[in-house]
Design a protein around this motif. Structure first.
Motif, short mmCIF file in Angstrom:
data_model
loop_
_atom_site.label_atom_id
_atom_site.label_comp_id
_atom_site.label_asym_id
_atom_site.label_seq_id
_atom_site.Cartn_x
_atom_site.Cartn_y
_atom_site.Cartn_z
N TYR A 8 0.45 -1.13 -0.02
CA TYR A 8 0.23 0.35 0.16
C TYR A 8 1.17 1.35 0.26
CZ TYR A 8 -3.58 3.66 1.21
OH TYR A 8 -4.17 4.69 1.54
N GLY A 9 0.52 2.18 -1.19
CA GLY A 9 1.59 3.42 -0.86
C GLY A 9 2.71 3.58 -1.82
N SER A 10 2.65 3.17 -2.46
CA SER A 10 4.07 1.87 -3.17
C SER A 10 3.90 2.22 -4.75
CB SER A 10 4.97 0.32 -2.75
OG SER A 10 3.92 -0.54 -3.72
N SER A 11 5.06 3.02 -5.11
CA SER A 11 4.63 3.11 -6.54
C SER A 11 5.60 2.34 -7.65
CB SER A 11 4.91 4.36 -6.68
OG SER A 11 4.75 5.64 -7.21
N THR A 12 4.12 1.38 -8.28
CA THR A 12 4.65 0.83 -9.34
C THR A 12 5.65 1.44 -10.41
OG1 THR A 12 2.78 -1.24 -9.12
CG2 THR A 12 3.58 -1.20 -10.63
N LYS A 13 6.53 0.64 -10.83
CA LYS A 13 7.77 1.14 -12.22
C LYS A 13 7.58 0.48 -12.98
CE LYS A 13 7.98 5.61 -10.01
NZ LYS A 13 7.16 6.36 -11.00
N ASN A 14 7.67 0.40 -13.96
CA ASN A 14 8.43 -0.36 -15.16
C ASN A 14 10.03 -0.23 -15.21
OD1 ASN A 14 8.75 -2.19 -17.84
ND2 ASN A 14 9.13 -0.49 -18.98
N LEU A 15 10.88 -1.47 -14.55
CA LEU A 15 11.99 -0.99 -14.40
C LEU A 15 12.82 -2.09 -14.70
CD1 LEU A 15 13.34 0.43 -10.83
CD2 LEU A 15 14.76 -2.03 -12.11
N TYR A 16 14.50 -1.88 -15.71
CA TYR A 16 15.12 -1.87 -16.18
C TYR A 16 16.54 -1.79 -15.18
CZ TYR A 16 12.29 -2.19 -20.63
OH TYR A 16 11.56 -2.80 -21.56
N LEU A 17 16.51 -3.15 -14.90
CA LEU A 17 18.05 -3.32 -14.53
C LEU A 17 19.80 -3.81 -15.73
CD1 LEU A 17 19.81 -2.62 -11.54
CD2 LEU A 17 19.26 -5.48 -10.96
N LEU A 18 20.03 -3.44 -14.97
CA LEU A 18 21.60 -3.11 -16.51
C LEU A 18 22.78 -3.42 -15.06
CD1 LEU A 18 21.40 0.16 -18.64
CD2 LEU A 18 20.90 -2.44 -18.85
N LEU A 19 22.80 -4.54 -14.75
CA LEU A 19 24.08 -5.29 -13.96
C LEU A 19 25.30 -5.56 -14.60
CD1 LEU A 19 24.12 -5.42 -10.88
CD2 LEU A 19 23.65 -7.93 -10.91
N LEU A 20 26.30 -4.99 -14.01
CA LEU A 20 27.42 -4.94 -14.21
C LEU A 20 27.81 -6.14 -13.52
CD1 LEU A 20 29.89 -4.13 -16.33
CD2 LEU A 20 30.05 -2.46 -15.49
N GLU A 21 29.28 -7.20 -14.15
CA GLU A 21 29.95 -7.57 -12.94
C GLU A 21 31.38 -7.22 -12.90
OE1 GLU A 21 31.11 -10.14 -10.53
OE2 GLU A 21 30.01 -10.86 -12.32
N ASP A 22 31.44 -6.64 -11.32
CA ASP A 22 32.78 -5.80 -10.70
C ASP A 22 33.24 -6.47 -9.93
OD1 ASP A 22 30.97 -5.06 -9.49
OD2 ASP A 22 31.54 -3.64 -8.97
N LEU A 23 33.08 -7.80 -9.47
CA LEU A 23 33.91 -8.53 -8.17
C LEU A 23 34.54 -10.00 -9.18
CD1 LEU A 23 30.77 -8.94 -6.27
CD2 LEU A 23 32.50 -7.57 -6.00
#
Length: 200
Positions: A185-200
């Motif tokens: 409740y009260g959260s905002s829905t977003k169409n989200l893309y995550l670009l995750l870069l390997e850095d370990l």
């Protein structure tokens, strides 16, 4: 006879399960590694996850996002100069007003136990989530993975000892057609893309 015994004695089922399992009921449950847990929870929340091993793959994935959504020659809300220079070659109009096609940003942490993205005033200034565009593209690295929100908050505090950022929030609802419950409740829905870069 055994069928009736099972129907009348439901406890027997759990006892059989404990006997048949390799470990006792007191043995701690096996947990997935942090990256797998985040990926599972993030996808379950409706996020779109793009894992990349280097910057060339990040740029290619970003190009595919723009192509898929027809976001070329559109306004992009971005407050990070490093990101505007990194993604400058895509014919986008970077603005600092929230009335844009999508929001391009980095984040503070990626929270594994609920698949959320931790943001603060460094990324969104003093804006609330509902004031931001409906579409997000978040650039993050694998070193930003944390177990839970508390660990993410500790990281923010340790990196900013003199001035702790304000407006700390998480976003974890990425599906517009998902049924809402009390916890969302009260959260905002977003169409989200995550670009995750390997850095370990």
């Amino acid at each position: 006879m055994s069928l009736f015994k099972r129907l009348l004695n439901p406890k027997g089922k759990s006892e059989d399960k404990v006997k048949n399992s390799d470990h006792s009921k007191y043995y701690p449950e096996e947990t997935l590694p942090i990256d797998e847990r985040f990926t599972y929870n993030f996808n379950r929340n409706g996020g779109k996850f793009l894992y990349c091993e280097n910057m060339e793959e990040i740029l290619e994935a970003f190009d595919n996002i723009l192509l898929e959504n027809d976001w070329y020659e559109r306004d992009v809300f971005c407050l990070d100069e490093m990101l505007t220079s990194r993604f400058d070659g895509f014919n986008l109009n970077f603005i600092t007003k929230a009335n844009a096609t999508f929001f391009l940003s980095n984040c503070e942490s990626l929270v594994a136990n609920n698949g959320s993205i931790l943001l603060c005033s460094k990324q969104i200034k003093e804006k609330k989530l509902h004031e931001l565009p409906a579409n997000f593209v978040i650039f993050a690295t694998t070193s930003q993975l944390v177990e839970n929100i508390s660990e993410g908050l500790r990281k923010i505090k340790s990196r900013n000892k003199l001035h702790i950022p304000s407006n700390i929030t998480t976003i974890q609802d990425f599906e517009t057609n998902k049924e809402k419950d009390f916890m969302s409740y009260g959260s905002s829905t977003k169409n989200l893309y995550l670009l995750l870069l390997e850095d370990l």
